[in-house]
Design a protein around this motif. Structure first.
Motif, PDB file in Angstrom:
ATOM      1  N   GLY A  30       0.793  -1.230   0.000  1.00 36.65           N
ATOM      2  CA  GLY A  30       0.000   0.000   0.000  1.00 36.65           C
ATOM      3  C   GLY A  30       0.818   1.269   0.000  1.00 36.65           C
ATOM      4  N   ILE A  31       2.121   1.171   0.175  1.00 37.21           N
ATOM      5  CA  ILE A  31       2.966   2.363   0.157  1.00 37.21           C
ATOM      6  C   ILE A  31       3.381   2.643  -1.279  1.00 37.21           C
ATOM      7  N   PHE A  56      12.359   6.348  -2.042  1.00 34.41           N
ATOM      8  CA  PHE A  56      12.164   4.919  -2.232  1.00 34.41           C
ATOM      9  C   PHE A  56      10.808   4.685  -2.885  1.00 34.41           C
ATOM     10  N   THR A  57      10.769   3.723  -3.792  1.00 35.69           N
ATOM     11  CA  THR A  57       9.528   3.318  -4.445  1.00 35.69           C
ATOM     12  C   THR A  57       9.202   1.889  -4.008  1.00 35.69           C
ATOM     13  N   PRO A  58       8.020   1.390  -4.335  1.00 37.15           N
ATOM     14  CA  PRO A  58       7.678   0.015  -3.960  1.00 37.15           C
ATOM     15  C   PRO A  58       8.627  -1.033  -4.545  1.00 37.15           C
ATOM     16  N   PRO A  82      13.072   0.990  11.995  1.00 35.98           N
ATOM     17  CA  PRO A  82      12.033   1.096  13.015  1.00 35.98           C
ATOM     18  C   PRO A  82      11.170   2.353  12.887  1.00 35.98           C
ATOM     19  N   VAL A  83      11.743   3.437  12.381  1.00 42.69           N
ATOM     20  CA  VAL A  83      10.987   4.675  12.171  1.00 42.69           C
ATOM     21  C   VAL A  83       9.919   4.440  11.111  1.00 42.69           C
ATOM     22  N   VAL A  84      10.314   3.826   9.995  1.00 38.57           N
ATOM     23  CA  VAL A  84       9.376   3.526   8.913  1.00 38.57           C
ATOM     24  C   VAL A  84       8.310   2.553   9.396  1.00 38.57           C
ATOM     25  N   ALA A  85       8.715   1.509  10.107  1.00 41.60           N
ATOM     26  CA  ALA A  85       7.764   0.503  10.600  1.00 41.60           C
ATOM     27  C   ALA A  85       6.720   1.129  11.527  1.00 41.60           C
ATOM     28  N   ASP A  86       7.153   2.053  12.387  1.00 39.52           N
ATOM     29  CA  ASP A  86       6.219   2.718  13.300  1.00 39.52           C
ATOM     30  C   ASP A  86       5.235   3.602  12.533  1.00 39.52           C
ATOM     31  N   LEU A  87       5.726   4.311  11.536  1.00 42.15           N
ATOM     32  CA  LEU A  87       4.837   5.147  10.723  1.00 42.15           C
ATOM     33  C   LEU A  87       3.783   4.293  10.026  1.00 42.15           C
ATOM     34  N   VAL A  88       4.214   3.185   9.433  1.00 41.08           N
ATOM     35  CA  VAL A  88       3.288   2.312   8.712  1.00 41.08           C
ATOM     36  C   VAL A  88       2.290   1.678   9.675  1.00 41.08           C
ATOM     37  N   GLU A  89       2.782   1.214  10.820  1.00 43.72           N
ATOM     38  CA  GLU A  89       1.901   0.560  11.798  1.00 43.72           C
ATOM     39  C   GLU A  89       0.782   1.489  12.272  1.00 43.72           C
ATOM     40  N   HIS A  90       1.111   2.751  12.465  1.00 43.15           N
ATOM     41  CA  HIS A  90       0.122   3.720  12.950  1.00 43.15           C
ATOM     42  C   HIS A  90      -0.493   4.546  11.818  1.00 43.15           C
ATOM     43  N   ARG A  91      -0.160   4.165  10.582  1.00 40.75           N
ATOM     44  CA  ARG A  91      -0.696   4.803   9.375  1.00 40.75           C
ATOM     45  C   ARG A  91      -0.468   6.327   9.381  1.00 40.75           C
ATOM     46  N   LYS A  92       0.694   6.731   9.869  1.00 44.32           N
ATOM     47  CA  LYS A  92       1.068   8.146   9.873  1.00 44.32           C
ATOM     48  C   LYS A  92       1.743   8.491   8.557  1.00 44.32           C
ATOM     49  N   ARG A  93       1.732   9.760   8.240  1.00 46.60           N
ATOM     50  CA  ARG A  93       2.314  10.198   6.971  1.00 46.60           C
ATOM     51  C   ARG A  93       3.732  10.761   7.114  1.00 46.60           C
ATOM     52  N   SER A  94       4.086  11.286   8.281  1.00 46.93           N
ATOM     53  CA  SER A  94       5.423  11.857   8.425  1.00 46.93           C
ATOM     54  C   SER A  94       5.834  11.947   9.883  1.00 46.93           C
ATOM     55  N   CYS A  95       7.131  12.100  10.075  1.00 43.06           N
ATOM     56  CA  CYS A  95       7.677  12.348  11.414  1.00 43.06           C
ATOM     57  C   CYS A  95       9.073  12.939  11.267  1.00 43.06           C
ATOM     58  N   LYS A  96       9.547  13.527  12.342  1.00 40.67           N
ATOM     59  CA  LYS A  96      10.893  14.103  12.411  1.00 40.67           C
ATOM     60  C   LYS A  96      11.583  13.510  13.618  1.00 40.67           C
ATOM     61  N   VAL A 117      10.869  11.967   7.702  1.00 36.81           N
ATOM     62  CA  VAL A 117      10.406  10.885   6.841  1.00 36.81           C
ATOM     63  C   VAL A 117       8.973  11.181   6.431  1.00 36.81           C
ATOM     64  N   SER A 118       8.698  11.054   5.131  1.00 33.91           N
ATOM     65  CA  SER A 118       7.345  11.213   4.603  1.00 33.91           C
ATOM     66  C   SER A 118       6.981   9.942   3.844  1.00 33.91           C
ATOM     67  N   ILE A 119       5.779   9.452   4.100  1.00 31.86           N
ATOM     68  CA  ILE A 119       5.305   8.251   3.419  1.00 31.86           C
ATOM     69  C   ILE A 119       4.033   8.584   2.651  1.00 31.86           C
ATOM     70  N   GLN A 120       3.978   8.109   1.408  1.00 36.55           N
ATOM     71  CA  GLN A 120       2.782   8.274   0.597  1.00 36.55           C
ATOM     72  C   GLN A 120       2.107   6.894   0.503  1.00 36.55           C
ATOM     73  N   TYR A 121       0.839   6.869   0.790  1.00 37.23           N
ATOM     74  CA  TYR A 121       0.055   5.632   0.725  1.00 37.23           C
ATOM     75  C   TYR A 121      -0.827   5.672  -0.519  1.00 37.23           C
ATOM     76  N   GLY A 122      -1.058   4.500  -1.098  1.00 43.80           N
ATOM     77  CA  GLY A 122      -1.967   4.383  -2.226  1.00 43.80           C
ATOM     78  C   GLY A 122      -3.399   4.428  -1.752  1.00 43.80           C
ATOM     79  N   LYS A 123      -4.313   4.455  -2.703  1.00 44.88           N
ATOM     80  CA  LYS A 123      -5.735   4.447  -2.349  1.00 44.88           C
ATOM     81  C   LYS A 123      -6.111   3.107  -1.753  1.00 44.88           C
ATOM     82  N   GLN A 124      -6.897   3.148  -0.696  1.00 38.72           N
ATOM     83  CA  GLN A 124      -7.355   1.911  -0.061  1.00 38.72           C
ATOM     84  C   GLN A 124      -8.569   1.378  -0.767  1.00 38.72           C
ATOM     85  N   GLU A 125      -8.582   0.058  -0.956  1.00 37.97           N
ATOM     86  CA  GLU A 125      -9.762  -0.589  -1.569  1.00 37.97           C
ATOM     87  C   GLU A 125     -10.762  -0.878  -0.469  1.00 37.97           C
ATOM     88  N   ARG A 126     -12.025  -0.803  -0.823  1.00 35.30           N
ATOM     89  CA  ARG A 126     -13.083  -1.085   0.159  1.00 35.30           C
ATOM     90  C   ARG A 126     -13.808  -2.327  -0.189  1.00 35.30           C
TER      91      ARG A 126
END
Length: 126
Positions: A30-31, A56-58, A82-96, A117-126
């Protein structure tokens, strides 16, 4: 005690670590992108070493270990995994934050990175 590792062996170990980390698309589905803005620091008078941006790309490996820039630093570097993993786990978009090198043959705090760090997420399917 083993002799020093050859350059070729070192490259093989690093490549194996990349493959073991897997692709971002496999590890973090999803990233669509991850961006790091970093400022490297070292202890001393001229503290700012460089500013750097990594994207980074998928299709890239999910290895976020960065080598220490200090010549001769052994077993050092900066693990932003661990920074990236925490962002993904909590579905956050950025941190410093700030991270210090964990090298063994230099005093603690000989090098550090301020990061955003900034993370872009794709559209979620429902």
């Amino acid at each position: 005690m083993r002799a020093k590792i050859s350059y070729k062996e070192k490259l093989g170990i690093e490549k194996a670590a990349l493959v073991a980390a897997g692709l971002i698309s496999e590890r973090h589905a999803g990233i669509t992108g991850i961006e790091f803005h970093m400022t490297y620091y070292k202890s001393g008078q001229n503290t700012v070493l460089m500013k750097r941006t990594l994207n980074f790309t998928p299709r890239d490996y999910a290895d976020f270990n960065l080598k220490c820039t200090e010549y001769g630093c052994t077993d050092g570097g900066f693990n932003l995994g661990p920074v990236v993993a925490d962002l993904v786990e909590h579905r956050k978009r950025s941190c410093k934050g700030k991270i210090f090198c964990r090298g063994t043959n230099y005093p603690r705090g000989h090098a550090s990175i301020d990061y955003e760090v900034s993370i872009q997420y794709g559209k979620q399917e429902r």
